[in-house]
Design a protein around this motif. Structure first.
Motif, short mmCIF file in Angstrom:
data_model
loop_
_atom_site.label_atom_id
_atom_site.label_comp_id
_atom_site.label_asym_id
_atom_site.label_seq_id
_atom_site.Cartn_x
_atom_site.Cartn_y
_atom_site.Cartn_z
N PRO A 88 0.82 -1.21 0.00
CA PRO A 88 0.00 0.00 0.00
C PRO A 88 0.86 1.27 0.00
O PRO A 88 0.52 2.26 -0.64
N ASN A 89 1.98 1.23 0.71
CA ASN A 89 2.88 2.39 0.76
C ASN A 89 3.43 2.72 -0.63
O ASN A 89 3.49 3.89 -1.04
N ALA A 90 3.84 1.70 -1.37
CA ALA A 90 4.37 1.91 -2.73
C ALA A 90 3.28 2.47 -3.64
O ALA A 90 3.53 3.37 -4.45
N LEU A 91 2.05 1.98 -3.51
CA LEU A 91 0.93 2.48 -4.31
C LEU A 91 0.68 3.96 -4.01
O LEU A 91 0.46 4.76 -4.92
N GLU A 92 0.74 4.33 -2.72
CA GLU A 92 0.53 5.74 -2.35
C GLU A 92 1.62 6.63 -2.93
O GLU A 92 1.35 7.74 -3.40
N LYS A 93 2.87 6.15 -2.90
CA LYS A 93 3.97 6.93 -3.48
C LYS A 93 3.75 7.13 -4.98
O LYS A 93 3.95 8.23 -5.51
N LEU A 94 3.33 6.07 -5.68
CA LEU A 94 3.08 6.19 -7.12
C LEU A 94 1.97 7.21 -7.38
O LEU A 94 2.07 8.02 -8.30
N LYS A 95 0.91 7.16 -6.57
CA LYS A 95 -0.23 8.08 -6.74
C LYS A 95 0.19 9.53 -6.59
O LYS A 95 -0.25 10.40 -7.34
N SER A 96 1.03 9.81 -5.60
CA SER A 96 1.36 11.21 -5.30
C SER A 96 2.50 11.74 -6.17
O SER A 96 2.67 12.95 -6.27
N GLY A 97 3.26 10.86 -6.80
CA GLY A 97 4.37 11.28 -7.66
C GLY A 97 5.70 10.83 -7.11
O GLY A 97 5.94 10.93 -5.90
N VAL A 98 6.54 10.32 -7.97
CA VAL A 98 7.87 9.85 -7.57
C VAL A 98 8.93 10.50 -8.45
O VAL A 98 8.63 10.99 -9.54
N GLN A 99 10.14 10.49 -7.97
CA GLN A 99 11.22 11.10 -8.74
C GLN A 99 11.84 10.05 -9.66
O GLN A 99 12.19 8.95 -9.23
N ILE A 100 11.93 10.40 -10.94
CA ILE A 100 12.55 9.52 -11.94
C ILE A 100 13.58 10.33 -12.72
O ILE A 100 13.58 11.56 -12.66
N GLY A 101 14.42 9.66 -13.46
CA GLY A 101 15.35 10.34 -14.35
C GLY A 101 14.71 10.57 -15.70
O GLY A 101 14.03 9.68 -16.24
N PHE A 102 14.88 11.76 -16.24
CA PHE A 102 14.35 12.08 -17.56
C PHE A 102 15.27 13.08 -18.23
O PHE A 102 15.52 14.15 -17.70
N GLU A 103 15.82 12.68 -19.39
CA GLU A 103 16.77 13.50 -20.15
C GLU A 103 17.92 13.99 -19.28
O GLU A 103 18.31 15.16 -19.32
N GLY A 104 18.44 13.08 -18.45
CA GLY A 104 19.61 13.38 -17.64
C GLY A 104 19.34 14.23 -16.40
O GLY A 104 20.26 14.62 -15.69
N LYS A 105 18.07 14.51 -16.12
CA LYS A 105 17.71 15.31 -14.95
C LYS A 105 16.71 14.55 -14.11
O LYS A 105 16.08 13.60 -14.56
N LYS A 106 16.54 15.00 -12.87
CA LYS A 106 15.52 14.43 -11.99
C LYS A 106 14.18 15.06 -12.33
O LYS A 106 14.08 16.25 -12.57
N TYR A 107 13.14 14.22 -12.36
CA TYR A 107 11.80 14.69 -12.68
C TYR A 107 10.82 14.03 -11.71
O TYR A 107 10.90 12.83 -11.46
N THR A 108 9.92 14.83 -11.13
CA THR A 108 8.89 14.28 -10.25
C THR A 108 7.61 14.13 -11.06
O THR A 108 7.10 15.10 -11.63
N THR A 109 7.11 12.90 -11.08
CA THR A 109 5.90 12.62 -11.87
C THR A 109 4.68 13.29 -11.23
O THR A 109 4.65 13.52 -10.01
N LYS A 110 3.70 13.59 -12.06
CA LYS A 110 2.47 14.22 -11.58
C LYS A 110 1.61 13.18 -10.86
O LYS A 110 1.72 11.98 -11.14
N PRO A 111 0.75 13.63 -9.96
CA PRO A 111 -0.16 12.68 -9.31
C PRO A 111 -0.97 11.91 -10.36
O PRO A 111 -1.30 12.44 -11.42
N CYS A 112 -1.24 10.66 -10.06
CA CYS A 112 -1.96 9.80 -11.01
C CYS A 112 -2.82 8.81 -10.24
O CYS A 112 -2.77 8.74 -9.02
N LYS A 113 -3.62 8.06 -10.99
CA LYS A 113 -4.47 7.03 -10.38
C LYS A 113 -3.74 5.69 -10.44
O LYS A 113 -3.27 5.30 -11.50
N VAL A 114 -3.66 5.03 -9.31
CA VAL A 114 -2.99 3.73 -9.23
C VAL A 114 -3.75 2.84 -8.27
O VAL A 114 -4.17 3.29 -7.21
N SER A 115 -3.91 1.58 -8.63
CA SER A 115 -4.47 0.61 -7.69
C SER A 115 -3.99 -0.79 -8.06
O SER A 115 -3.60 -1.04 -9.20
N LYS A 116 -4.02 -1.65 -7.07
CA LYS A 116 -3.65 -3.05 -7.30
C LYS A 116 -4.89 -3.75 -7.84
O LYS A 116 -5.99 -3.56 -7.34
#
Length: 192
Positions: A88-116
């Protein structure tokens, strides 16, 4: 003269690139969408799926339509099989946005809908076998985004410790994969 617009909904198979041909000698052994159907000149994919991803892909000869679907942030829904029993903790992190690499920089994803998903989705068997349960548990999740960075879903699930093993796009806006089969190509008058 009125230009004819061609629109297609396809089920992109695993192992195909979201392009139609290549002049790059390194890609000669790759599979391209042009092998599935005799598409008209000027055809383009609206948002790509990487080689290891499969599912719903929209194609058009209308650049304005492509821009509209991409710029209006149309929802895209994916089913992802992830390595491990997602928490559940991982799902909540995905929903609220996580930091990923994009074009050599850090990028925080926008909130999204996620469920198991409570059940394994009814999808065609993939052409390349996925590891089985002897290697540990897996989970299916649904994730709906309205952005589309390069390999975003894969990067997001890895960022929370549950790498993606299989990724299938099942919906773009109101268009759904439904009962399509791998490799199906359907010509449509309009998308929405």
């Amino acid at each position: 003269m009125i230009k004819t617009v061609n629109n297609y909904v396809i089920y992109k198979p695993y192992g195909y690139l979201s392009q139609f041909k290549s002049n790059d000698s390194k890609q000669q052994k790759k599979k391209f969408l042009g092998e599935l159907y005799d598409f008209p000149e000027g055809i383009m994919a609206i948002g790509r799926l990487d080689e290891k991803s499969e599912g719903l892909l929209l194609l058009t000869t209308d650049g304005k339509m492509s821009d509209y679907i991409n710029s209006q942030k149309v929802d895209k829904e994916y089913y992802a099989l992830v390595d491990g029993d997602i928490t559940p903790n991982a799902l909540e992190k995905l929903k609220s946005g996580v930091q990923i690499g994009f074009e050599g920089k850090k990028y925080t994803t926008k909130p999204c809908k996620v469920s198991k998903l409570s059940e394994i989705p009814s999808l065609p068997e993939r052409s390349k076998k996925i590891r089985d349960d002897r290697h540990g548990p897996t989970s299916w999740i649904t994730i709906t985004l309205n952005e589309g960075k390069f390999r975003q879903v894969r990067k997001m699930t890895s960022a929370v410790g549950f790498p993606t093993l299989r990724l299938v796009r099942v919906r773009v806006g109101s268009i759904q994969l439904n009962a399509m089969h791998v490799g199906d190509v359907i010509e449509v008058n309009e998308f929405f």
